[in-house]
Design an enzyme around this catalytic site. Sequence first.
Site, PDB file in Angstrom:
ATOM      1  N   ARG A 105     -15.954  -8.355  -3.403  1.00 55.20           N
ATOM      2  CA  ARG A 105     -16.756  -8.901  -2.751  1.00 55.20           C
ATOM      3  C   ARG A 105     -17.841  -8.791  -1.876  1.00 55.20           C
ATOM      4  O   ARG A 105     -19.374  -9.148  -1.473  1.00 55.20           O
ATOM      5  CB  ARG A 105     -16.288  -9.895  -1.374  1.00 55.20           C
ATOM      6  N   TYR A 106     -17.506  -8.109  -0.950  1.00 55.61           N
ATOM      7  CA  TYR A 106     -19.088  -6.237  -0.369  1.00 55.61           C
ATOM      8  C   TYR A 106     -19.735  -6.030  -1.395  1.00 55.61           C
ATOM      9  O   TYR A 106     -19.000  -5.434  -2.611  1.00 55.61           O
ATOM     10  CB  TYR A 106     -18.367  -6.050   0.166  1.00 55.61           C
ATOM     11  N   ARG A 109     -17.925  -1.960  -2.514  1.00 60.27           N
ATOM     12  CA  ARG A 109     -16.367  -1.751  -1.693  1.00 60.27           C
ATOM     13  C   ARG A 109     -15.800  -2.676  -2.696  1.00 60.27           C
ATOM     14  O   ARG A 109     -16.535  -3.876  -2.893  1.00 60.27           O
ATOM     15  CB  ARG A 109     -15.726  -1.487  -0.764  1.00 60.27           C
ATOM     16  N   CYS A 118       6.389  -4.953  -1.443  1.00 60.65           N
ATOM     17  CA  CYS A 118       7.079  -4.729  -0.063  1.00 60.65           C
ATOM     18  C   CYS A 118       8.339  -4.275   0.394  1.00 60.65           C
ATOM     19  O   CYS A 118       8.768  -5.178  -0.244  1.00 60.65           O
ATOM     20  CB  CYS A 118       5.784  -5.441   0.833  1.00 60.65           C
ATOM     21  N   CYS A 122       7.088 -10.395   5.042  1.00 58.74           N
ATOM     22  CA  CYS A 122       6.433 -10.461   5.902  1.00 58.74           C
ATOM     23  C   CYS A 122       5.770 -11.946   5.899  1.00 58.74           C
ATOM     24  O   CYS A 122       5.713 -12.401   5.182  1.00 58.74           O
ATOM     25  CB  CYS A 122       5.293  -9.611   6.878  1.00 58.74           C
ATOM     26  N   CYS A 125       1.906 -13.436   5.820  1.00 57.13           N
ATOM     27  CA  CYS A 125       1.462 -12.497   4.632  1.00 57.13           C
ATOM     28  C   CYS A 125       0.632 -13.619   4.210  1.00 57.13           C
ATOM     29  O   CYS A 125      -0.097 -14.788   3.808  1.00 57.13           O
ATOM     30  CB  CYS A 125       1.755 -12.231   3.881  1.00 57.13           C
ATOM     31  N   ARG A 127      -1.373 -12.865   1.510  1.00 54.66           N
ATOM     32  CA  ARG A 127      -0.534 -13.115   0.025  1.00 54.66           C
ATOM     33  C   ARG A 127       0.580 -13.745  -0.409  1.00 54.66           C
ATOM     34  O   ARG A 127       0.929 -13.690  -1.072  1.00 54.66           O
ATOM     35  CB  ARG A 127      -0.912 -11.628  -0.631  1.00 54.66           C
ATOM     36  N   ASP A 286      -5.012 -16.221   9.224  1.00 57.47           N
ATOM     37  CA  ASP A 286      -5.737 -16.797   8.130  1.00 57.47           C
ATOM     38  C   ASP A 286      -5.408 -17.767   7.951  1.00 57.47           C
ATOM     39  O   ASP A 286      -4.431 -17.783   8.268  1.00 57.47           O
ATOM     40  CB  ASP A 286      -5.845 -15.468   7.221  1.00 57.47           C
ATOM     41  N   ASP A 323     -11.344 -13.876   9.472  1.00 60.40           N
ATOM     42  CA  ASP A 323     -11.670 -13.387   7.825  1.00 60.40           C
ATOM     43  C   ASP A 323     -12.141 -14.368   7.903  1.00 60.40           C
ATOM     44  O   ASP A 323     -11.165 -15.553   6.986  1.00 60.40           O
ATOM     45  CB  ASP A 323     -10.171 -13.081   6.888  1.00 60.40           C
ATOM     46  N   LYS A 330     -15.326 -10.707   6.394  1.00 66.44           N
ATOM     47  CA  LYS A 330     -14.624 -10.386   8.206  1.00 66.44           C
ATOM     48  C   LYS A 330     -15.985 -10.607   8.742  1.00 66.44           C
ATOM     49  O   LYS A 330     -16.959 -10.309   8.556  1.00 66.44           O
ATOM     50  CB  LYS A 330     -14.344  -8.940   7.963  1.00 66.44           C
TER      51      LYS A 330
HETATM   52  S1  SF4 Z   1       2.007  -8.030   5.315  1.00 67.69           S
HETATM   53 FE1  SF4 Z   1       2.290  -9.220   3.100  1.00 67.69          FE
HETATM   54  S2  SF4 Z   1       1.222  -6.883   2.123  1.00 67.69           S
HETATM   55 FE2  SF4 Z   1       1.780  -6.892   4.214  1.00 67.69          FE
HETATM   56  S3  SF4 Z   1       3.910  -5.728   3.802  1.00 67.69           S
HETATM   57 FE3  SF4 Z   1       4.371  -7.793   4.804  1.00 67.69          FE
HETATM   58  S4  SF4 Z   1       4.486  -9.206   3.102  1.00 67.69           S
HETATM   59 FE4  SF4 Z   1       3.227  -7.131   2.285  1.00 67.69          FE
END
Ligand code: SF4
Length: 365
Positions: A105-106, A109, A118, A122, A125, A127, A286, A323, A330
């Site tokens: 995107r940038y 980078r 993971c 979380c 998250c 993603r 987000d 973001d 960002k």
């Molecule tokens: S925020 Fe998402 S990518 Fe990061 S550790 Fe937690 S579940 Fe995994």
Amino acid sequence: MIANKTMEAELLKERPEEWRALAKESITRAEELAKHLNISVEEIKEVAGVYPMRISRYYLSLIENENDAIWKQCVPDARELKDDVGVADPLFEEKDSPVEGLTHRYPDRVLLLVSNDCANYCRFCTRKRRIGKPFRKITREQIAECISYIREHSEIRDVLVSGGDPLMLEDSEIEHILKELRSIEHVEIIRIGTRVPCTLPQRITPELCAMLRRYHPLYINVHFNHPKELTPQSKRALELLANAGIPLGNQSVLLRGVNDNPEVMMDLNRKLLKMRVKPYYIYQCDLVRGTEHFRTKVENGIKIIESLRGFTSGLAVPQFVIDAPCGGGKIPISPNYIVKRTKKGIIMRNYENKVFSYPEPEMET
Ligand code: SF4
């Protein structure tokens, strides 16, 4: 006192293989979780059927009370299925992806995803659409294609290796990726984004650090959201990384009922700094489908920054960012310290709301 010292030494003892056993024993089934917490098995099953659940036993042990800051971050919640505001990929990571697993995107980078696994999944998250989902598994071939893309684009000087969590891979796999990236002349900086120092700190072994330090300049961004996550085990993991010469930054996400509070953020950021971690970003949550119940007002983030700036060392003040949806990148959001601009200079306020003026130079530039 002697007993306490023995316990502490036991807790911090080097056990290079321990993380694998701990990762294997993570809680992924509702019935298992119900043995530890007072929860509805049906609710957990329903939510985890859409957004997988994984909680390391270490992280689970940090829960002190029902619905506390640790619980909220890892235990599935029925509200995840009732969100009609968020979207699967609000940051357009996949739209801005020339090769599966890479976002460009940038200008200089890229984001390189090397794992969709993971230590914890979380609940907030970004993603969520891919984490823990077998059909989104990232293969070695995909990583190789991403690295070829980086090799062919000489404008890329900075690669952020993320996931999932890259440190859930074996040391040899991580080393392979780092070695490939380091063999590309135009890649100046490699960054790794990881949450294992928080959710499975046993993963940070002396062996891993000895390998990582061979690939400098290497930066690591960790992810702590609450001071209760900064345990002796996490402190040890951060020390090992810092002692390997790796500059450490922290990225937090502003989460309703977890850390949307100036006292919590002051405590977190001061403690991080003591552990040689520079608070880097606080992200506004987000617009991810399944996380609406975590979102707080932007004003709360601004108030948190105002409560830090001037009241503690500038090193402990992260940048608050949003973001931008649709891949805008960002955008820093700051309290407004400029009261007025005049032709002669600016009128500004300090952290105590005292007003000062600063004259511009008289000479035209
Ligand atoms: S925020 Fe998402 S990518 Fe990061 S550790 Fe937690 S579940 Fe995994």
